[in-house]
Design a protein around this motif. Structure first.
Motif, PDB file in Angstrom:
ATOM      1  N   ILE A  97       1.042   4.194  -2.871  1.00  0.00           N
ATOM      2  CA  ILE A  97       0.834   5.607  -2.546  1.00  0.00           C
ATOM      3  C   ILE A  97       2.012   6.446  -3.037  1.00  0.00           C
ATOM      4  O   ILE A  97       1.832   7.513  -3.653  1.00  0.00           O
ATOM      5  CB  ILE A  97       0.642   5.777  -1.021  1.00  0.00           C
ATOM      6  CG1 ILE A  97      -0.678   5.139  -0.583  1.00  0.00           C
ATOM      7  CG2 ILE A  97       0.691   7.250  -0.629  1.00  0.00           C
ATOM      8  CD1 ILE A  97      -0.872   5.122   0.921  1.00  0.00           C
ATOM      9  N   ASN A 105       2.002   6.947  -6.811  1.00  0.00           N
ATOM     10  CA  ASN A 105       0.846   7.609  -7.434  1.00  0.00           C
ATOM     11  C   ASN A 105       0.515   8.944  -6.777  1.00  0.00           C
ATOM     12  O   ASN A 105      -0.624   9.398  -6.821  1.00  0.00           O
ATOM     13  CB  ASN A 105      -0.369   6.680  -7.359  1.00  0.00           C
ATOM     14  CG  ASN A 105      -0.229   5.462  -8.245  1.00  0.00           C
ATOM     15  OD1 ASN A 105      -0.522   5.496  -9.429  1.00  0.00           O
ATOM     16  ND2 ASN A 105       0.243   4.364  -7.654  1.00  0.00           N
ATOM     17  N   THR A 106       1.505   9.571  -6.174  1.00  0.00           N
ATOM     18  CA  THR A 106       1.361  10.887  -5.565  1.00  0.00           C
ATOM     19  C   THR A 106       2.527  11.758  -6.031  1.00  0.00           C
ATOM     20  O   THR A 106       3.429  11.283  -6.743  1.00  0.00           O
ATOM     21  CB  THR A 106       1.375  10.771  -4.023  1.00  0.00           C
ATOM     22  OG1 THR A 106       2.647  10.233  -3.606  1.00  0.00           O
ATOM     23  CG2 THR A 106       0.258   9.858  -3.522  1.00  0.00           C
ATOM     24  N   VAL A 130       0.835  -1.202   0.000  1.00  0.00           N
ATOM     25  CA  VAL A 130       0.000   0.000   0.000  1.00  0.00           C
ATOM     26  C   VAL A 130       0.871   1.254   0.000  1.00  0.00           C
ATOM     27  O   VAL A 130       0.615   2.217  -0.745  1.00  0.00           O
ATOM     28  CB  VAL A 130      -0.943  -0.010   1.219  1.00  0.00           C
ATOM     29  CG1 VAL A 130      -1.648   1.338   1.364  1.00  0.00           C
ATOM     30  CG2 VAL A 130      -1.969  -1.133   1.078  1.00  0.00           C
ATOM     31  N   VAL A 131       1.919   1.256   0.831  1.00  0.00           N
ATOM     32  CA  VAL A 131       2.832   2.404   0.871  1.00  0.00           C
ATOM     33  C   VAL A 131       3.489   2.614  -0.498  1.00  0.00           C
ATOM     34  O   VAL A 131       3.603   3.753  -0.986  1.00  0.00           O
ATOM     35  CB  VAL A 131       3.906   2.197   1.959  1.00  0.00           C
ATOM     36  CG1 VAL A 131       5.000   3.267   1.848  1.00  0.00           C
ATOM     37  CG2 VAL A 131       3.278   2.238   3.340  1.00  0.00           C
ATOM     38  N   SER A 174       6.208  10.536  -6.256  1.00  0.00           N
ATOM     39  CA  SER A 174       6.629   9.474  -7.176  1.00  0.00           C
ATOM     40  C   SER A 174       8.044   9.686  -7.706  1.00  0.00           C
ATOM     41  O   SER A 174       8.805   8.720  -7.869  1.00  0.00           O
ATOM     42  CB  SER A 174       5.650   9.365  -8.342  1.00  0.00           C
ATOM     43  OG  SER A 174       5.583  10.593  -9.050  1.00  0.00           O
ATOM     44  N   TYR A 199      10.435   8.705  -4.987  1.00  0.00           N
ATOM     45  CA  TYR A 199      10.388   7.243  -4.853  1.00  0.00           C
ATOM     46  C   TYR A 199      11.196   6.572  -5.963  1.00  0.00           C
ATOM     47  O   TYR A 199      12.000   5.666  -5.702  1.00  0.00           O
ATOM     48  CB  TYR A 199       8.930   6.785  -4.905  1.00  0.00           C
ATOM     49  CG  TYR A 199       8.722   5.296  -4.989  1.00  0.00           C
ATOM     50  CD1 TYR A 199       8.927   4.480  -3.886  1.00  0.00           C
ATOM     51  CD2 TYR A 199       8.302   4.704  -6.178  1.00  0.00           C
ATOM     52  CE1 TYR A 199       8.727   3.101  -3.953  1.00  0.00           C
ATOM     53  CE2 TYR A 199       8.093   3.342  -6.265  1.00  0.00           C
ATOM     54  CZ  TYR A 199       8.304   2.540  -5.153  1.00  0.00           C
ATOM     55  OH  TYR A 199       8.112   1.196  -5.241  1.00  0.00           O
TER      56      TYR A 199
END
Length: 471
Positions: free
Chosen positions: A46, A49-50, A42-43, A53, A56
């Protein structure tokens, strides 16, 4: 009392007490690890898709290591090629233990889950091929939908709160172990592009030294084996064989039998393999797999990205393999094995339970994502196939949960029967009954003792002029 058909020919039958204890220890760790895996996935979604990104992706692509040794890897590759080796090390221990001292050592007990697992690997691969041949897709991804992620599946079960009896959990765990073996063989044989024979020979020599130190010299101490394990891993990585194979090999080299003394008695309480597995499993389930998921599951799930994924035969083949191929393969293989062998379905359960477990087997996450990275080179295809893995796993999880939750009241009854301890002696009543039935001599001795006491009671009663005492 819950009926217990012959466990050697019973589908979802009750495992032996010792196997249930080991199963419980393993599943408790895997369940907690599965919940952490869900959280890491889930992390990752997130972050991908925020607005975070770019950060990340930058962290995932950051390279570090020792270039002179051929170990200059990105964070993502360190997670999949390095840290995930711990997971495969535990898988190697599990596999050897099951083959030599566990349920898989008995052909009758092993036949059902092995046949189900093999069908559950072959049919999803056939679904992938069937979708990609007419769609002109890349055939290298045929192995992506083959795997079952036991930690993810148990994490899902923990979230919905269902109480699967030990027989079903043992079947699911055995299914996953055989799945892992298939994945290991597929990775080693089909995803080794070129082989550096010198590095490979060095890795084999390191494994031979590992075996001699462990079995012949009986050297103990992590400070000896950890450096050797790192050398073996580095050589395996540079050989061209996927580095996680080194973890499997080392796990399978550990001794699983108890050492005997001069009189033939057990000289130790647990084997080295069981002891090391107990220490390493939390590290695997609670760290290695979640960290891998954190870097592997970060894919775009926007409407446009999903729309592109739906158009790709590779992604469609993976989703079809996980959702349809797994249930058809596992359920069909189990039914055929039960139909043409002496195996019988536990009378406390029904074929809908087999269907639920078959759907649960469609949760392919860790190994599926790993094979995705090995099978494809195009970044766009990798992203779309990873999205298909997540979507297929989600659909399988939801379908399995709905079906298994309907039967949860029955599962709870079976679970309570397995764990009932009315005399509060710390041992389940059902285990005490099985222990007595497994020892005919002890059962006869107790029966003779009861008969003697009964006869004495009658004699005393006659002497007193009374009637027959109550039984």
């Amino acid at each position: 009392m819950t009926s217990k058909p012959d466990e050697q020919t019973s589908l979802f039958g009750l495992p032996s007490p010792s196997e249930r204890r080991k199963l419980g220890d393993a599943l408790r760790t895997e369940t907690l690890g599965g919940m952490m895996l869900l959280g890491a996935a889930v992390v990752a979604l997130i972050l991908a898709n925020t607005p975070l990104s770019d950060t990340y992706q930058s962290v995932s692509d950051h390279h570090f290591g020792i270039p002179a040794l051929g170990l200059d890897l990105s964070m993502g590759h360190w997670a999949s090629d390095g840290i995930l080796t711990i997971f495969f090390f535990v898988a190697g221990i599990e596999l050897k233990r099951e083959l030599l001292v566990g349920e898989l050592r008995k052909p009758a007990a092993a036949a059902l889950p092995v046949i189900a697992a093999v069908c559950g690997m072959v049919v999803p691969a056939l679904f992938y091929v069937a979708v990609n041949i007419p769609g002109n897709g890349q055939m290298d991804g045929w192995a992506v939908p083959m795997a079952t992620d036991i930690a993810f599946a148990l994490g899902v079960l923990a979230v919905i709160g269902t109480n699967l009896p030990s027989g079903i959990r043992a079947f699911l765990l055995t299914l996953a172990i055989v799945d892992d073996l298939g994945a290991i063989l597929v990775i080693a044989v089909f995803y080794t592009s070129s082989l550096n024979w010198y590095a490979f020979a060095g890795a084999v020599a390191g494994l031979a030294l590992f075996w001699v130190m462990h079995h012949k010299l009986r050297i103990r101490g992590w400070y000896v084996y950890v450096p050797l394990a790192l050398v073996i891993w580095a050589l395996m990585y540079n050989s061209g064989v996927h580095a996680t194979v080194a973890g499997v090999a080392m796990g399978m080299l550990l001794r699983v039998h108890l050492r005997k003394d001069a009189e033939g008695n057990d000289a130790e309480e647990v084997s080295p393999a069981e002891h090391i597995e107990h220490l390493i499993r939390p590290l695997s389930a609670g760290f290695a797999v979640p960290v891998f998921a954190l870097f592997a599951a970060g894919v775009s799930v926007s409407g446009s990205a999903l729309g592109e994924a739906v158009k790709q035969p590779e992604a469609l083949g993976v989703a079809a393999g996980l959702v349809l191929g797994k249930i058809i393969g596992v359920f069909g293989g189990t039914y055929l094995a039960a139909r043409f062998t002496r195996a019988q379905l536990n009378p406390d359960l029904s074929w809908s339970d087999v269907a639920g477990v078959s759907m649960l087997a469609g949760i392919g996450f860790t190994v599926s994502l790993l094979v995705t990275e090995l099978a494809f080179t195009d970044e766009g295809t990798i992203e779309h196939v990873k999205a298909a893995v997540l979507i297929g796993s989600l659909i399988s999880a939801v379908a399995a949960c709905l079906l298994l939750k309907v039967r949860d009241a029955k599962y709870r009854q079976l679970w309570e029967a397995e764990t009932r301890d009315e005399d509060l002696d710390g041992v389940a009543d059902i285990d005490q009954e099985e222990d007595l039935s497994a020892r005919p001599a002890e059962a006869r001795r107790r029966a003779e003792m009861r008969a003697r006491l009964e006869q004495l009671g009658k004699g005393d009663s006659s002497a007193r002029g009374g009637g027959t005492p109550e039984d």
